[in-house]
Design a protein around this motif. Structure first.
Motif, short mmCIF file in Angstrom:
data_model
loop_
_atom_site.label_atom_id
_atom_site.label_comp_id
_atom_site.label_asym_id
_atom_site.label_seq_id
_atom_site.Cartn_x
_atom_site.Cartn_y
_atom_site.Cartn_z
N ILE A 50 4.84 -30.04 -20.91
CA ILE A 50 5.12 -29.49 -19.58
C ILE A 50 4.10 -28.38 -19.25
CG2 ILE A 50 6.82 -28.28 -18.16
CD1 ILE A 50 9.01 -29.63 -19.99
N ALA A 51 3.81 -27.55 -20.26
CA ALA A 51 2.83 -26.48 -20.04
C ALA A 51 1.45 -27.07 -19.72
CB ALA A 51 2.74 -25.59 -21.29
N GLU A 74 6.73 -25.95 -9.45
CA GLU A 74 5.85 -25.79 -8.28
C GLU A 74 6.10 -24.45 -7.60
OE1 GLU A 74 4.76 -30.29 -6.82
OE2 GLU A 74 6.50 -29.34 -5.88
N GLU A 75 7.37 -24.08 -7.48
CA GLU A 75 7.70 -22.82 -6.80
C GLU A 75 7.31 -21.61 -7.65
OE1 GLU A 75 11.75 -22.84 -5.53
OE2 GLU A 75 11.36 -24.25 -3.88
N ARG A 76 7.58 -21.69 -8.97
CA ARG A 76 7.32 -20.54 -9.84
C ARG A 76 5.83 -20.29 -10.07
NH1 ARG A 76 6.02 -16.92 -12.25
NH2 ARG A 76 7.00 -15.68 -13.91
N PHE A 77 5.07 -21.38 -10.25
CA PHE A 77 3.65 -21.23 -10.58
C PHE A 77 2.73 -21.45 -9.37
CE2 PHE A 77 5.59 -22.41 -14.71
CZ PHE A 77 5.25 -21.26 -15.44
N GLY A 78 3.29 -21.74 -8.22
CA GLY A 78 2.49 -21.92 -7.01
C GLY A 78 1.53 -23.09 -7.11
N ILE A 79 1.99 -24.17 -7.67
CA ILE A 79 1.14 -25.35 -7.87
C ILE A 79 1.73 -26.55 -7.12
CG2 ILE A 79 0.26 -24.61 -10.12
CD1 ILE A 79 2.40 -26.44 -11.41
N LYS A 80 0.93 -27.60 -7.01
CA LYS A 80 1.43 -28.88 -6.51
C LYS A 80 1.21 -29.91 -7.61
CE LYS A 80 2.80 -28.02 -2.28
NZ LYS A 80 4.25 -28.07 -2.01
N ASN A 103 1.77 -18.24 -23.82
CA ASN A 103 3.08 -18.01 -24.43
C ASN A 103 4.12 -17.66 -23.37
OD1 ASN A 103 2.29 -18.54 -27.00
ND2 ASN A 103 1.82 -16.40 -27.50
N ASN A 104 3.69 -16.84 -22.42
CA ASN A 104 4.58 -16.45 -21.33
C ASN A 104 4.99 -17.67 -20.52
OD1 ASN A 104 5.96 -14.59 -19.74
ND2 ASN A 104 4.30 -14.59 -18.23
N GLU A 105 4.01 -18.54 -20.28
CA GLU A 105 4.28 -19.78 -19.53
C GLU A 105 5.33 -20.62 -20.26
OE1 GLU A 105 1.03 -22.82 -19.14
OE2 GLU A 105 0.83 -21.77 -17.23
N ARG A 106 5.17 -20.71 -21.57
CA ARG A 106 6.12 -21.51 -22.36
C ARG A 106 7.51 -20.89 -22.33
NH1 ARG A 106 3.82 -24.92 -26.78
NH2 ARG A 106 1.72 -25.42 -26.11
N VAL A 107 7.57 -19.58 -22.34
CA VAL A 107 8.88 -18.90 -22.28
C VAL A 107 9.56 -19.22 -20.95
CG1 VAL A 107 10.03 -16.65 -22.13
CG2 VAL A 107 8.25 -17.04 -23.86
#
Lengths: 356, 81
Positions: free
Chosen positions: B71-72, B48-54, B4-8
């Protein structure tokens, strides 16, 4: 197509750019998008500044300017030139061809073969292929390969998708036989079924330019352009590049027995920083081996992009040593290809600024 | 809760990129003209910057940006690599 060229080398490159620089920060107000939203793209895409030629300048002007420079500075003698190949999407006229204009203006011999090739982003690789083939039949003479485009003339200044990328430039490359040269591995692929992804709809015989084709229209996405302007379907081209190029690189390395570690430089066409970063991530290429700042400083000069990377980023290195290089280009056609070769000890490698 | 937090966070990013749209009223942001190709690139960079992913280049396609849910899912998939 997949082949190996033997006994050939690229011995000199001259880059020619116009003097006018245009800055993204100043262009943002031309677009109908919120400034803050547009400025976010600066860092991500590498939009900073680009070079724009004057309204009345043509590719032959750049070509003749460059040819006169190398002739007057002793890079090559007229009698050593066997062919002039011009690769461009921006002809001066439908007839005559730019290569013959260059021949006439520069006083080259009547036996010099002159050839124009219509090709965009893969123009350097296509031009080299043609040069390598011609060198088999020129009796030891050299080939002049000219790549040049002035696509800023064909992009709407109110099109945020396309205008920030446009960068005018030309390069003059000397290609010659060299029995000591190492093998050059070469691949080229085409998919004409996807050609509409990068297109100038009007201006040739299918749809001649008229006042109607010149009419600017809202594209519904905030961009304004006419049918006379170039348009790139960014999403389609991005997906094409991410799908086709990483396997191409892997295949070329496998065929040549090289790895990402053994290649010194990956010299790629320069569409934008984001696309190149994603390619580098996918292919596992370290950033320091892959220059990706041409768009940031000069714009995307279409077929001249790879030689422009050499003259702007690697001139000192490639004039003083030999390096294993993997070249790759991809774009209009759609076309994609590459080369793997040991490259360097260039006799000349310079960038000059013209008033064009 | 985490999802839920991710979606927000994704919703806030969309609002930041295109504040003129109400994304809760659409079930296809791309088809409805709320996200163009440059917005997708901007969002990719923010994710990528917020979740530290590629995010894999092949996953940067319109269908992965149709809804907050897709997107989530892209973020989840990219985080697993």
């Amino acid at each position: 197509m997949q082949t190996v060229f033997k006994g050939k080398r690229v011995s000199a490159i001259l880059g020619i750019v116009p003097e006018e620089e245009s800055f993204f920060d100043e262009e943002v107000n031309n677009y109908s998008f919120p400034v803050r939203q547009t400025l976010r793209l600066k860092k991500i895409m590498g939009f900073n500044k680009h070079r724009l030629s004057k309204e009345n300048s043509t590719v032959s002007d750049f070509a003749v300017y460059g040819m006169n420079y190398i002739l007057s500075n002793g890079w090559i003698r007229r009698e050593d030139i066997g062919a002039v190949i011009v690769v461009t999407l921006c002809p001066d006229y439908f007839v005559p061809h730019i290569s013959t204009i260059v021949q006439g203006e520069c006083g080259l011999d009547q036996n010099v073969i002159c050839m124009d090739i219509a090709q965009g982003c893969c123009g350097f690789l296509i031009g080299l292929m043609e040069a390598f083939l011609l060198l088999e039949h020129l009796g030891g003479k050299k080939v002049i390969l000219i790549n040049g485009d002035i696509l800023s003339h064909k992009v709407s200044k109110k099109d945020r998708n396309d205008f920030p990328l446009a960068g005018d430039a030309a390069t003059v490359t000397i290609v010659e036989n060299d029995s000591q040269a190492g093998d050059i591995y070469y691949e080229m692929h085409m998919d004409g079924s996807k050609g509409d992804a990068l297109k100038i709809p009007a201006g040739a015989f299918r749809m001649p330019s008229t006042s109607e084709t010149a009419r600017m229209t809202d594209q519904g996405d905030g961009n304004f352009r006419s049918l006379d302007h170039m348009h790139m379907d960014g999403g389609a081209v991005f997906n094409f590049v991410q799908t086709e190029v990483p396997p191409l690189i892997a295949h070329m390395l496998k065929e040549t027995g090289e790895t990402v570690d053994t290649i010194d430089y990956f010299l790629f066409h320069q569409p934008n920083k984001f696309m190149l970063q994603k390619l580098a991530e996918k292919a596992g290429i370290p950033a320091e081996k892959m220059p990706m700042d041409l768009v940031e400083n000069y714009g995307n000069p279409s077929g001249a992009s790879i030689p422009m990377v050499v003259v702007t980023d690697l001139a000192n290195k490639l004039t003083s040593g030999m390096y294993k290089c993997c070249l790759s280009a991809f774009g209009s056609g759609l076309a994609w290809g590459g080369m793997v070769m040991e490259w360097g000890n260039l006799e000349k490698c310079e960038l000059i600024v013209s008033t064009l | 809760m985490e999802q839920n937090n991710e979606r927000v966070i994704i919703g806030e990013m969309l609002k930041e990129i295109r504040p003129e749209f109400d994304f809760s009223e659409s079930d296809n942001f791309v088809e409805d003209g709320m996200l163009d190709s440059f917005d997708i690139i901007t969002l990719t960079n923010m994710l990528e910057e917020r979740f530290g992913i590629k995010i894999d280049g092949l996953d940067i396609v319109p269908e992965n940006f149709y809804t907050v849910g897709s997107i989530a899912e892209l973020v989840r998939k990219s985080g697993e690599k």
